[in-house]
Motif scaffolding. Structure first.
Motif, PDB file in Angstrom:
ATOM      1  N   LEU A 417       2.586 -28.460-137.967  1.00 18.00           N
ATOM      2  CA  LEU A 417       1.979 -27.447-138.843  1.00 18.00           C
ATOM      3  C   LEU A 417       1.523 -28.139-140.119  1.00 18.00           C
ATOM      4  O   LEU A 417       2.249 -28.979-140.661  1.00 18.00           O
ATOM      5  CB  LEU A 417       2.998 -26.356-139.180  1.00 18.00           C
ATOM      6  CG  LEU A 417       3.625 -25.595-138.002  1.00 18.00           C
ATOM      7  CD1 LEU A 417       4.752 -24.703-138.511  1.00 18.00           C
ATOM      8  CD2 LEU A 417       2.586 -24.778-137.264  1.00 18.00           C
ATOM      9  N   GLU A 418       0.355 -27.798-140.612  1.00 14.91           N
ATOM     10  CA  GLU A 418      -0.118 -28.406-141.854  1.00 14.91           C
ATOM     11  C   GLU A 418      -1.006 -27.437-142.619  1.00 14.91           C
ATOM     12  O   GLU A 418      -1.433 -26.406-142.099  1.00 14.91           O
ATOM     13  CB  GLU A 418      -0.852 -29.722-141.577  1.00 14.91           C
ATOM     14  CG  GLU A 418      -1.941 -29.652-140.533  1.00 14.91           C
ATOM     15  CD  GLU A 418      -2.480 -31.031-140.173  1.00 14.91           C
ATOM     16  OE1 GLU A 418      -2.445 -31.933-141.031  1.00 14.91           O
ATOM     17  OE2 GLU A 418      -2.943 -31.204-139.033  1.00 14.91           O
ATOM     18  N   LYS A 431      11.031 -30.722-146.464  1.00 11.35           N
ATOM     19  CA  LYS A 431      11.570 -31.620-145.441  1.00 11.35           C
ATOM     20  C   LYS A 431      10.729 -31.569-144.164  1.00 11.35           C
ATOM     21  O   LYS A 431      10.610 -32.561-143.447  1.00 11.35           O
ATOM     22  CB  LYS A 431      13.023 -31.259-145.116  1.00 11.35           C
ATOM     23  CG  LYS A 431      13.758 -32.333-144.314  1.00 11.35           C
ATOM     24  CD  LYS A 431      15.256 -32.095-144.288  1.00 11.35           C
ATOM     25  CE  LYS A 431      15.983 -33.257-143.613  1.00 11.35           C
ATOM     26  NZ  LYS A 431      17.449 -33.081-143.631  1.00 11.35           N
ATOM     27  N   ASN A 432      10.160 -30.414-143.878  1.00  8.13           N
ATOM     28  CA  ASN A 432       9.340 -30.261-142.677  1.00  8.13           C
ATOM     29  C   ASN A 432       7.854 -30.382-142.988  1.00  8.13           C
ATOM     30  O   ASN A 432       7.051 -29.526-142.611  1.00  8.13           O
ATOM     31  CB  ASN A 432       9.629 -28.908-142.014  1.00  8.13           C
ATOM     32  CG  ASN A 432      10.794 -28.977-141.047  1.00  8.13           C
ATOM     33  OD1 ASN A 432      11.070 -30.020-140.458  1.00  8.13           O
ATOM     34  ND2 ASN A 432      11.496 -27.864-140.883  1.00  8.13           N
ATOM     35  N   THR A 433       7.488 -31.441-143.693  1.00  8.63           N
ATOM     36  CA  THR A 433       6.075 -31.721-143.913  1.00  8.63           C
ATOM     37  C   THR A 433       5.459 -32.206-142.602  1.00  8.63           C
ATOM     38  O   THR A 433       6.168 -32.461-141.621  1.00  8.63           O
ATOM     39  CB  THR A 433       5.892 -32.773-145.015  1.00  8.63           C
ATOM     40  OG1 THR A 433       6.685 -33.933-144.691  1.00  8.63           O
ATOM     41  CG2 THR A 433       6.349 -32.234-146.360  1.00  8.63           C
ATOM     42  N   ARG A 434       4.166 -32.349-142.571  1.00  6.30           N
ATOM     43  CA  ARG A 434       3.489 -32.647-141.306  1.00  6.30           C
ATOM     44  C   ARG A 434       3.975 -33.960-140.695  1.00  6.30           C
ATOM     45  O   ARG A 434       4.180 -34.960-141.405  1.00  6.30           O
ATOM     46  CB  ARG A 434       1.975 -32.681-141.493  1.00  6.30           C
ATOM     47  CG  ARG A 434       1.458 -33.762-142.412  1.00  6.30           C
ATOM     48  CD  ARG A 434      -0.048 -33.715-142.484  1.00  6.30           C
ATOM     49  NE  ARG A 434      -0.564 -34.896-143.168  1.00  6.30           N
ATOM     50  CZ  ARG A 434      -1.731 -35.446-142.893  1.00  6.30           C
ATOM     51  NH1 ARG A 434      -2.496 -34.927-141.965  1.00  6.30           N
ATOM     52  NH2 ARG A 434      -2.136 -36.510-143.549  1.00  6.30           N
ATOM     53  N   TRP A 435       4.181 -33.940-139.392  1.00  3.34           N
ATOM     54  CA  TRP A 435       4.648 -35.074-138.602  1.00  3.34           C
ATOM     55  C   TRP A 435       5.974 -35.637-139.116  1.00  3.34           C
ATOM     56  O   TRP A 435       6.214 -36.849-139.055  1.00  3.34           O
ATOM     57  CB  TRP A 435       3.594 -36.173-138.529  1.00  3.34           C
ATOM     58  CG  TRP A 435       2.280 -35.718-138.006  1.00  3.34           C
ATOM     59  CD1 TRP A 435       1.092 -35.720-138.679  1.00  3.34           C
ATOM     60  CD2 TRP A 435       2.012 -35.173-136.707  1.00  3.34           C
ATOM     61  NE1 TRP A 435       0.086 -35.198-137.887  1.00  3.34           N
ATOM     62  CE2 TRP A 435       0.627 -34.856-136.652  1.00  3.34           C
ATOM     63  CE3 TRP A 435       2.780 -34.911-135.566  1.00  3.34           C
ATOM     64  CZ2 TRP A 435       0.010 -34.315-135.528  1.00  3.34           C
ATOM     65  CZ3 TRP A 435       2.165 -34.356-134.456  1.00  3.34           C
ATOM     66  CH2 TRP A 435       0.811 -34.074-134.443  1.00  3.34           C
ATOM     67  N   ASN A 439       8.972 -30.806-137.813  1.00  5.10           N
ATOM     68  CA  ASN A 439       7.556 -30.471-137.767  1.00  5.10           C
ATOM     69  C   ASN A 439       6.747 -31.622-137.167  1.00  5.10           C
ATOM     70  O   ASN A 439       5.947 -32.260-137.834  1.00  5.10           O
ATOM     71  CB  ASN A 439       7.049 -30.128-139.174  1.00  5.10           C
ATOM     72  CG  ASN A 439       5.636 -29.574-139.170  1.00  5.10           C
ATOM     73  OD1 ASN A 439       5.117 -29.156-138.140  1.00  5.10           O
ATOM     74  ND2 ASN A 439       5.003 -29.579-140.335  1.00  5.10           N
ATOM     75  N   GLY A 440       7.005 -31.880-135.893  1.00  8.61           N
ATOM     76  CA  GLY A 440       6.278 -32.958-135.223  1.00  8.61           C
ATOM     77  C   GLY A 440       6.889 -34.317-135.398  1.00  8.61           C
ATOM     78  O   GLY A 440       6.240 -35.328-135.104  1.00  8.61           O
ATOM     79  N   TYR A 483      12.027 -40.181-136.658  1.00  9.81           N
ATOM     80  CA  TYR A 483      10.899 -40.974-137.155  1.00  9.81           C
ATOM     81  C   TYR A 483       9.769 -40.036-137.568  1.00  9.81           C
ATOM     82  O   TYR A 483       9.638 -38.935-137.041  1.00  9.81           O
ATOM     83  CB  TYR A 483      10.397 -41.939-136.075  1.00  9.81           C
ATOM     84  CG  TYR A 483      11.291 -43.133-135.842  1.00  9.81           C
ATOM     85  CD1 TYR A 483      10.970 -44.387-136.347  1.00  9.81           C
ATOM     86  CD2 TYR A 483      12.466 -43.006-135.110  1.00  9.81           C
ATOM     87  CE1 TYR A 483      11.788 -45.492-136.130  1.00  9.81           C
ATOM     88  CE2 TYR A 483      13.295 -44.096-134.880  1.00  9.81           C
ATOM     89  CZ  TYR A 483      12.955 -45.339-135.395  1.00  9.81           C
ATOM     90  OH  TYR A 483      13.768 -46.421-135.183  1.00  9.81           O
ATOM     91  N   ASP A 484       8.959 -40.498-138.506  1.00 10.45           N
ATOM     92  CA  ASP A 484       7.833 -39.727-139.020  1.00 10.45           C
ATOM     93  C   ASP A 484       6.509 -40.335-138.557  1.00 10.45           C
ATOM     94  O   ASP A 484       6.449 -41.479-138.106  1.00 10.45           O
ATOM     95  CB  ASP A 484       7.849 -39.691-140.553  1.00 10.45           C
ATOM     96  CG  ASP A 484       8.925 -38.762-141.100  1.00 10.45           C
ATOM     97  OD1 ASP A 484       9.547 -38.046-140.296  1.00 10.45           O
ATOM     98  OD2 ASP A 484       9.135 -38.764-142.324  1.00 10.45           O
ATOM     99  N   GLY A 485       5.449 -39.561-138.738  1.00 11.55           N
ATOM    100  CA  GLY A 485       4.110 -40.042-138.431  1.00 11.55           C
ATOM    101  C   GLY A 485       3.606 -39.515-137.097  1.00 11.55           C
ATOM    102  O   GLY A 485       4.386 -39.138-136.211  1.00 11.55           O
ATOM    103  N   LYS A 486       2.304 -39.499-136.952  1.00 12.34           N
ATOM    104  CA  LYS A 486       1.686 -38.957-135.749  1.00 12.34           C
ATOM    105  C   LYS A 486       2.102 -39.714-134.505  1.00 12.34           C
ATOM    106  O   LYS A 486       2.219 -39.141-133.416  1.00 12.34           O
ATOM    107  CB  LYS A 486       0.153 -38.988-135.903  1.00 12.34           C
ATOM    108  CG  LYS A 486      -0.575 -38.062-134.956  1.00 12.34           C
ATOM    109  CD  LYS A 486      -2.033 -37.907-135.353  1.00 12.34           C
ATOM    110  CE  LYS A 486      -2.732 -36.869-134.467  1.00 12.34           C
ATOM    111  NZ  LYS A 486      -4.136 -36.659-134.874  1.00 12.34           N
TER     112      LYS A 486
END
Length: 543
Positions: A417-418, A431-435, A439-440, A483-486
């Motif tokens: 979600l963004e 905390k649930n920012t995109r990717w 949140n992904g 882990y984060d990021g697309k």
């Protein structure tokens, strides 16, 4: 002196020393030894290997292997076992669980110094696969005793069947004794009770029984009562018109506001699996017979509902795109009045001609088209997904590998979600920012469920590819939580290091690949009686 991070909350419940009398009696009961019979799933998975895996143990007490199908022991295995053992929690001389994380790089403990029910499941499976069942038995009994305690949030009393989200050992320096302090959601983010804890407890009880061949634990009056109390919360009659469970945001692994309120796929899949596990363990005597009848009826309705209304493939997506709205009567095709204009643009490109998945949520005028990994993997493990649907989920994973796996298995949900949607749905959750995070974000713990699903469908090569990715990063990054990021390239911005279920998830995946017969403790065969007639294509259209 109290352990670091313990907060005294009046509504918390604890176990007194008298509680140990029941535990000791249960543990002292003669253990029935029976020959373990392999299920169809276990036999078929063993045949994939073309040989029997050795069952010996190394000096580090890690499983051995001798063939490519079983993998040569990776150096990470020894480190993982050492880290898992460091996380073990003891209560009055007995192991009762594992800490959520043992991260010595931060002084901020929060609640990571507790034993979480859902977090302990992969740890328990690792111990069971390694022939160490005592810690699992003690955990099951202790959480069962905690279930029997009074549970309150402010002035509201929770149902008797609610299982704790977590517990910790607290030491009383005056009385020089330990007791357990449980959290049933009264200190959780959003103050939400853990719906999934009870389901995981039932699933783990069956795993213990299948692994050890010991029927005496599940047949005790205490365990029989515990299962019935959990299920009484789910099978009670009310205003529901659907067989699925209505839930609040934050009641499962995704424990923050992420727009999963309603009928989330994770809860429905776990509910289905728990019902089937309980059905195999409940004794048909007294009120047990009535409970079994309720379970059987619910399973028939739930399997039909999920397989027909939650399933999405190319053909069904095209059908929804062409739906008419505002239909009345029993002849309605668009039964939930889903608006075709609500279909997000991304799903048209995401959906391959060959493949499919269970969508995230279905309710009145609402369909959440996001992919959720845990719900789809558990659907395969529990046989909620038909054989065709299971293969279609695997097809989708292979076809959309970069999106769903990337550089670190596995995306908890896709897409993220963004923008304006993120602000509205999450409440601007930092905390649930995109990717990131739920949140992904990419969660290594999901590797064990992915591996189980791959073995169940006869496609272990997908799991091996995911394990290779894990082994290239996880140990070097100190076993982070997520882990984060697309593509899952970066260690999560708030990820804890030495996260126990990241460690245990890796171990379970490796041991499943080494000895596929382990799948029997966490997998259920298809029930032919609950297979509905699905008129449209289950996986892809006939072109």
């Amino acid at each position: 002196m109290e352990p670091l991070g313990l907060r005294t909350v009046g509504s918390h419940c604890s176990l007194s020393e008298m509680d140990d009398l029941d535990l000791n009696r249960a543990l002292d009961r003669p253990r029935l030894k029976i020959e373990r019979k392999r299920s169809f799933d276990e036999r078929s998975m063993s045949e994939l290997s073309r040989h029997d895996s050795p069952r010996g143990r190394s000096v580090l007490d890690t499983p051995l292997s001798s063939a490519r199908n079983s993998f040569e022991p990776h150096p990470m295995m020894a480190e993982a076992w050492e880290a898992l053992r460091r996380s073990m929690v003891f209560f009055r001389g007995h192991p009762v669980g594992t800490l959520a994380a043992v991260d010595n790089t931060t002084d901020e403990v929060l609640n990571y110094d507790q034993v979480f029910v859902r977090d302990f499941v992969p740890s328990a499976l690792a111990f069971l696969m390694n022939g160490e069942s005592d810690i699992v038995k003690h955990f099951l009994l202790k959480t069962l005793q905690l279930q029997d305690s009074e549970k309150r949030v402010d002035r509201f009393k929770l149902g008797k069947g609610v299982m704790p989200a977590s517990f910790k050992v607290s030491h009383d320096p005056i009385r020089e004794t330990d007791h357990l302090v449980a959290d049933f959601g009264e200190t959780a983010i959003g103050r939400v009770a853990p719906v999934d804890s009870g389901f995981w407890w039932i699933i783990l009880l069956r795993a213990y029984t299948k692994s050890t061949g010991d029927l005496t634990l599940s047949e005790t009056p205490e365990c029989q009562k515990g299962m019935k109390l959990i299920l009484s919360l789910c099978l009670a009659e009310g205003f529901d018109t659907f067989p699925t469970l209505l839930c609040a945001d934050g009641c499962s692994m995704i424990d923050r506001r992420m727009g999963v309120y309603g009928y989330p796929i994770e809860i429905q899949a776990l509910f289905y699996m728990a019902l089937r596990c309980a059905l195999s363990m409940l004794k048909p005597d007294g009120d047990g017979r009535e409970c079994i009848e309720k379970i059987t009826k619910r399973l028939h309705a739930l399997s039909f509902h999920m397989r027909n209304y939650f399933w999405l493939d190319y053909q069904q997506l095209n059908d929804i795109y062409r739906y008419k709205t505002e239909e009345y009567s029993h002849t309605a095709v668009n039964k939930f009045n889903v608006m075709p204009d609500s279909i997000p643009e991304w799903v048209f490109d995401f959906m391959p001609l060959r493949g499919g998945y269970f969508v995230g949520n279905v309710g009145p005028a609402h369909m959440d088209f996001r992919w959720f990994a845990l719900g789809n993997c558990v659907s395969i493990m529990s046989s909620l997904a038909t054989p065709d649907q299971s293969m279609a989920i695997m097809d989708l994973l292979e076809h959309r590998w970069d999106e769903l796996v990337g550089e670190m298995p596995l995306k908890i949900c896709y897409p993220c979600l963004e923008g304006h949607e993120w602000r509205i749905v999450t409440g601007c959750d930092p905390k649930n920012t995109r990717w990131s995070y739920h949140n992904g974000g990419s969660w290594p713990v999901l590797l064990w469920q992915l591996t189980a699903a791959c073995i169940k469908t006869g496609r272990p090569q997908i799991a091996r590819r995911a394990v290779d990715l894990i082994e290239s990063r996880l140990h070097r990054d100190c076993w982070p939580e997520y882990y984060d990021g697309k593509l899952g390239r970066y260690v999560g911005k708030q990820a804890r290091k030495y996260q126990t279920w990241s460690i245990a998830g890796y171990l379970v995946a490796k041991m499943l690949l080494e000895d596929p017969s382990h799948i029997g403790m966490i997998s259920l065969e298809e029930d032919k009686l609950m297979k509905p007639v699905i008129k449209r294509s289950a996986s892809w259209p006939q072109l």
